[in-house]
Design an enzyme around this catalytic site. Structure first.
Site, PDB file in Angstrom:
ATOM      1  N   HIS A 122       1.036  -1.213   0.072  1.00 25.15           N
ATOM      2  CA  HIS A 122      -0.112   0.183   0.118  1.00 25.15           C
ATOM      3  C   HIS A 122       0.851   1.216  -0.089  1.00 25.15           C
ATOM      4  O   HIS A 122       0.317   2.390   0.182  1.00 25.15           O
ATOM      5  CB  HIS A 122      -0.972   0.104   1.302  1.00 25.15           C
TER       6      HIS A 122
ATOM      7  N   CYS B  63       6.286  11.194  -8.374  1.00 20.33           N
ATOM      8  CA  CYS B  63       6.152  12.592  -9.282  1.00 20.33           C
ATOM      9  C   CYS B  63       4.927  12.241 -10.046  1.00 20.33           C
ATOM     10  O   CYS B  63       4.507  11.007 -10.603  1.00 20.33           O
ATOM     11  CB  CYS B  63       7.412  12.595 -10.182  1.00 20.33           C
TER      12      CYS B  63
HETATM   13  N1  APR Z   1      -2.184  -7.131  18.302  1.00 23.72           N
HETATM   14  C1  APR Z   1      -2.441  -7.961  17.512  1.00 23.72           C
HETATM   15  N2  APR Z   1      -3.587  -7.079  16.587  1.00 23.72           N
HETATM   16  C2  APR Z   1      -4.194  -6.151  16.761  1.00 23.72           C
HETATM   17  C3  APR Z   1      -3.611  -5.316  18.020  1.00 23.72           C
HETATM   18  C4  APR Z   1      -2.480  -5.820  18.679  1.00 23.72           C
HETATM   19  N3  APR Z   1      -2.020  -5.150  19.670  1.00 23.72           N
HETATM   20  N4  APR Z   1      -4.470  -4.177  17.944  1.00 23.72           N
HETATM   21  C5  APR Z   1      -5.143  -4.349  16.869  1.00 23.72           C
HETATM   22  N5  APR Z   1      -5.128  -5.514  16.150  1.00 23.72           N
HETATM   23  C6  APR Z   1      -5.869  -6.028  15.137  1.00 23.72           C
HETATM   24  C7  APR Z   1      -7.341  -5.653  15.061  1.00 23.72           C
HETATM   25  O1  APR Z   1      -8.305  -6.661  15.921  1.00 23.72           O
HETATM   26  C8  APR Z   1      -7.635  -5.777  13.594  1.00 23.72           C
HETATM   27  O2  APR Z   1      -8.298  -6.917  13.394  1.00 23.72           O
HETATM   28  O3  APR Z   1      -5.437  -5.195  13.882  1.00 23.72           O
HETATM   29  C9  APR Z   1      -6.436  -5.297  12.861  1.00 23.72           C
HETATM   30  C10 APR Z   1      -6.435  -3.924  12.405  1.00 23.72           C
HETATM   31  O4  APR Z   1      -7.651  -3.936  11.351  1.00 23.72           O
HETATM   32  P1  APR Z   1      -7.625  -2.504  10.397  1.00 23.72           P
HETATM   33  O5  APR Z   1      -7.636  -1.265  11.321  1.00 23.72           O
HETATM   34  O6  APR Z   1      -8.595  -2.895   9.744  1.00 23.72           O
HETATM   35  O7  APR Z   1      -6.034  -2.382   9.604  1.00 23.72           O
HETATM   36  P2  APR Z   1      -5.949  -3.279   8.495  1.00 23.72           P
HETATM   37  O8  APR Z   1      -6.468  -4.660   8.452  1.00 23.72           O
HETATM   38  O9  APR Z   1      -4.215  -3.203   8.361  1.00 23.72           O
HETATM   39  O10 APR Z   1      -6.308  -2.413   7.483  1.00 23.72           O
HETATM   40  C11 APR Z   1      -6.062  -2.678   6.045  1.00 23.72           C
HETATM   41  O11 APR Z   1      -7.329  -0.749   5.209  1.00 23.72           O
HETATM   42  O12 APR Z   1      -7.698   1.441   5.303  1.00 23.72           O
HETATM   43  C12 APR Z   1      -7.022   0.339   4.451  1.00 23.72           C
HETATM   44  O13 APR Z   1      -4.807   1.107   3.620  1.00 23.72           O
HETATM   45  C13 APR Z   1      -5.573   0.594   5.003  1.00 23.72           C
HETATM   46  O14 APR Z   1      -3.683  -0.772   4.808  1.00 23.72           O
HETATM   47  C14 APR Z   1      -4.985  -0.468   5.340  1.00 23.72           C
HETATM   48  C15 APR Z   1      -6.009  -1.646   5.219  1.00 23.72           C
END
Ligand code: APR
Length: 238
Positions: A115, A123
């Site tokens: 991402h 650019c």
């Molecule tokens: N340890 C392990 N897991 C954790 C912790 C922790 N301390 N804290 C939160 N989590 C988990 C949550 O339970 C959740 O499942 O991390 C996950 C975070 O999920 P999101 O906030 O949806 O993030 P992500 O999955 O990386 O999002 C994917 O969405 O918005 C786009 O580009 C953005 O790369 C991102 C993509």
């Protein structure tokens, strides 16, 4: 059984305990900002100053955070892994990069930011990507093209994630796939486990708690990443 070809996918959860906000938690980034306004090409076209300020703030925050025990556990694994190891992160922070700089990986390792990367800029005319650690102005002149301006090298919603062919090949070739700290809310990353399953790999979800995609994995390991990741990979035969 010793695995030979590993793909790990990480999400915001692996950086949460370093102090980097996740996206969909109650205090997540998408609760304080409208995704359409700050993470789409349309939002950037409508208000480049707002978008640049959003990423400037997140880029500045990197100076206040450090890799945690989960990042370091993956760096230690990469240093001793004898086969292929592709680490695909959805995160745009540089915490994996720093952990692997501190503990150099073996030759079969590769890190991909699918991402994009907060510390790179692109650019808008030439597409050339360069390192960028400071703030970026809305009309930041590009050193690569006289009419170009520099934008964050971030994949916005509606844009194609990076290195997808390389990732797909690795998923079809792997015998172990581990997703760490990702909600499985966003494709194509959320579909990687299905490719790994089709390839006959063992699939593991490591997360704070079971995700909606839990049923797609052979195994689930739950708890904070700084505890669950070192525990899982510390016990893995390499
Ligand atoms: N340890 C392990 N897991 C954790 C912790 C922790 N301390 N804290 C939160 N989590 C988990 C949550 O339970 C959740 O499942 O991390 C996950 C975070 O999920 P999101 O906030 O949806 O993030 P992500 O999955 O990386 O999002 C994917 O969405 O918005 C786009 O580009 C953005 O790369 C991102 C993509």
């Amino acid at each position: 059984m010793a695995f030979r070809s590993l793909v790990i996918l990480t999400g915001a959860g692996i950086s949460a305990e370093s102090g980097v906000p996740t996206f969909r938690a109650s205090d997540g980034l998408w609760c304080g900002h409208r995704v359409e306004a700050v993470a789409t090409p349309e939002g950037y076209a409508a208000d480049p100053a707002l978008v640049q300020d959003f990423y400037n703030q997140r880029r500045r925050q990197l100076a206040e955070v450090q890799p945690n025990a989960a990042h370091r556990a993956l760096a230690n694994l990469a240093a001793r892994w004898k086969g292929d190891f592709l680490l695909v992160t959805q995160n745009v922070d540089d915490l994996h990069d720093r952990a692997h700089r501190d503990t150099p990986p073996a030759s079969g390792f590769e890190l991909i930011h699918m991402h994009g990367d907060l510390l790179k800029a692109r650019c808008t005319r030439s597409g050339v990507v360069s390192d960028w650690s400071g703030d970026m102005a809305a009309d930041q002149a590009s050193p690569h093209h006289p009419q170009g301006v520099m934008r964050p090298h971030i994949v916005w919603f509606g844009e194609m994630p990076l290195a997808m062919e390389r990732i797909e090949r690795a998923l079809w070739d792997c015998d172990l796939f581990v997703a760490i700290g990702t909600s499985g809310a966003v494709y194509p990353a959320a579909g990687f486990v299905q490719t790994a399953n089709a390839a006959g790999a063992r699939t593991v979800e490591i997360n704070l708690e079971p995700t909606a995609g839990r049923h797609l994995f052979d195994e689930g390991v739950y708890g904070p990443a700084t505890q669950a990741v070192p525990a899982f990979f510390g016990a893995l035969k390499t």
